[in-house]
Scaffold this active site. Structure first.
Site, PDB file in Angstrom:
ATOM      1  N   ASN A  44      16.582 -20.874 -12.017  1.00  0.00           N
ATOM      2  CA  ASN A  44      16.736 -19.809 -13.195  1.00  0.00           C
ATOM      3  C   ASN A  44      17.468 -19.644 -13.488  1.00  0.00           C
ATOM      4  OD1 ASN A  44      16.105 -17.591 -14.061  1.00  0.00           O
ATOM      5  ND2 ASN A  44      14.747 -16.818 -12.041  1.00  0.00           N
ATOM      6  N   LYS A  78      18.483 -16.930 -15.122  1.00  0.00           N
ATOM      7  CA  LYS A  78      18.655 -15.071 -14.390  1.00  0.00           C
ATOM      8  C   LYS A  78      19.474 -15.276 -15.561  1.00  0.00           C
ATOM      9  CE  LYS A  78      17.928 -15.285  -9.893  1.00  0.00           C
ATOM     10  NZ  LYS A  78      17.290 -13.757  -8.736  1.00  0.00           N
ATOM     11  N   HIS A 120       8.961 -12.053 -12.063  1.00  0.00           N
ATOM     12  CA  HIS A 120      10.283 -12.198 -11.481  1.00  0.00           C
ATOM     13  C   HIS A 120      10.144 -10.488 -10.676  1.00  0.00           C
ATOM     14  CE1 HIS A 120      13.552 -12.602  -9.968  1.00  0.00           C
ATOM     15  NE2 HIS A 120      13.949 -14.262  -9.340  1.00  0.00           N
ATOM     16  N   GLU A 134      12.817  -9.124 -10.192  1.00  0.00           N
ATOM     17  CA  GLU A 134      13.990  -8.682 -10.234  1.00  0.00           C
ATOM     18  C   GLU A 134      13.131  -7.595 -12.453  1.00  0.00           C
ATOM     19  OE1 GLU A 134      16.799 -12.026 -11.436  1.00  0.00           O
ATOM     20  OE2 GLU A 134      17.646 -11.680  -8.968  1.00  0.00           O
ATOM     21  N   GLU A 141       8.300 -15.382  -3.264  1.00  0.00           N
ATOM     22  CA  GLU A 141       9.425 -15.402  -3.908  1.00  0.00           C
ATOM     23  C   GLU A 141       9.445 -14.166  -3.354  1.00  0.00           C
ATOM     24  OE1 GLU A 141      12.218 -17.857  -6.865  1.00  0.00           O
ATOM     25  OE2 GLU A 141      11.388 -15.545  -7.604  1.00  0.00           O
ATOM     26  N   GLY A 166      18.694 -14.353  -3.348  1.00  0.00           N
ATOM     27  CA  GLY A 166      20.360 -14.032  -3.602  1.00  0.00           C
ATOM     28  C   GLY A 166      21.210 -13.232  -2.464  1.00  0.00           C
ATOM     29  N   SER A 213      16.591 -17.798  -1.899  1.00  0.00           N
ATOM     30  CA  SER A 213      18.279 -18.824  -1.403  1.00  0.00           C
ATOM     31  C   SER A 213      18.165 -19.697  -0.449  1.00  0.00           C
ATOM     32  CB  SER A 213      17.927 -17.848  -0.054  1.00  0.00           C
ATOM     33  OG  SER A 213      18.827 -16.752   0.241  1.00  0.00           O
ATOM     34  N   GLY A 264      17.366 -19.233  -7.856  1.00  0.00           N
ATOM     35  CA  GLY A 264      18.443 -19.192  -8.914  1.00  0.00           C
ATOM     36  C   GLY A 264      19.756 -19.491  -8.989  1.00  0.00           C
TER      37      GLY A 264
HETATM   38  C1  PEP Z   1      15.179 -16.109  -8.151  1.00  0.00           C
HETATM   39  O1  PEP Z   1      15.385 -15.340  -8.000  1.00  0.00           O
HETATM   40  O2  PEP Z   1      14.317 -16.742  -8.280  1.00  0.00           O
HETATM   41  C2  PEP Z   1      15.912 -17.278  -6.888  1.00  0.00           C
HETATM   42  C3  PEP Z   1      14.777 -17.601  -6.152  1.00  0.00           C
HETATM   43  O3  PEP Z   1      16.795 -16.876  -6.759  1.00  0.00           O
HETATM   44  P1  PEP Z   1      18.030 -17.329  -5.487  1.00  0.00           P
HETATM   45  O4  PEP Z   1      17.914 -18.593  -5.130  1.00  0.00           O
HETATM   46  O5  PEP Z   1      19.494 -16.996  -5.995  1.00  0.00           O
HETATM   47  O6  PEP Z   1      17.561 -16.434  -4.173  1.00  0.00           O
END
Ligand code: PEP
Length: 241
Positions: free
Chosen positions: A8, A10, A90, A92, A158, A164, A203, A224
């Site tokens: 992803n 973003k 998501h 966000e 998630e 993040g 992460s 991400g």
């Molecule tokens: C995400 O935003 O879907 C995500 C998993 O981000 P990150 O891997 O950066 O934590």
């Protein structure tokens, strides 16, 4: 079943960055499937450079296929560009854009109607977990947002506090939540609920991917930050076996 690793991007990526997607397409020598969701602006170029080796998708879609919704993109438009899937719900978008479970359900239904696979995200905040509400929050999100059909549906668990941050749940905690998700899927869809893949996201990095992907009923990862370069995403795919 080979793992599914979904990147992803973003709100990251300009034209030159599709070279990373080309490198991912050429470099995935393991069993894991790779999918990438770049920003809308790169989808058509990403479809071309992925040469059929990587499936390309969107990070969101509207709940309607067309109409007076300035600035929005429909699932039909994504399919028209050659996208294969779309991420909905998501955290966000739930936080930044105030998306409700009902909004997410409408988006998932619109995506299915347009022939796209759906990656539907759920997850609890740190406060909700510390208050012992994590299972109930995730079950409630699923109850409010699951589309009519389990066909072409993937769930991404998630935890918001892991996205993040570099902090990840233990594999046992991931497995426990995936069991909650599986229970909700079979309660809703019956036997078809067993066929829905469940991803972990938050992460995931090359050095923790094997442990997280090895937890029970983890069918892959939504990634991400570590999906922005071919080197990093391919290392996660390699760790997936
Ligand atoms: C995400 O935003 O879907 C995500 C998993 O981000 P990150 O891997 O950066 O934590």
């Amino acid at each position: 079943m080979p793992s599914l690793i979904v990147g992803n991007w973003k709100m990251n990526g300009l034209g030159d960055d599709v070279a990373e997607i080309a490198a991912m397409a050429g470099g995935n020598t393991g069993r894991a499937q790779l999918w990438v969701a770049p920003p809308f602006t790169l989808i058509d170029r990403a479809v071309i450079v992925s040469a059929g080796q990587i499936r390309i998708g969107g990070q969101d879609c509207h709940g309607a296929q067309a109409g007076a919704h300035t600035g929005c993109v429909s699932a039909m438009m994504l399919a028209d560009l050659g996208a294969h899937f779309v991420i909905v719900g998501h955290s966000e978008r739930r936080a930044d854009c105030g998306e409700s479970d009902a909004d997410v359900r409408a988006k998932a239904g619109a995506a299915h109607a347009a022939g796209l696979e759906v990656i539907l995200c759920v997850g609890e905040t740190a406060v909700q977990r510390s208050e012992g509400q994590a299972d109930a929050v995730v079950a409630g999100q699923l109850a409010g947002s699951l589309p009519d059909s389990a066909e072409g549906l993937i769930i991404a668990y998630e935890p918001v506090w892991a996205i993040g941050t570099g902090t990840v749940p233990t594999p046992d905690d991931v497995a426990a939540m995936h069991a909650v998700v599986r229970g909700a899927l079979t309660a809703r869809y019956g036997a078809s609920g067993h066929g829905v893949r469940i991803l972990y996201g938050g992460s995931v990095k090359p050095d923790n991917a094997a442990a997280l992907l090895g937890a029970a009923d983890v069918g892959g990862a939504l990634v991400g930050g570590a999906s922005l370069t071919a080197a990093s995403l391919l290392a996660i795919a390699a760790a997936a076996g």
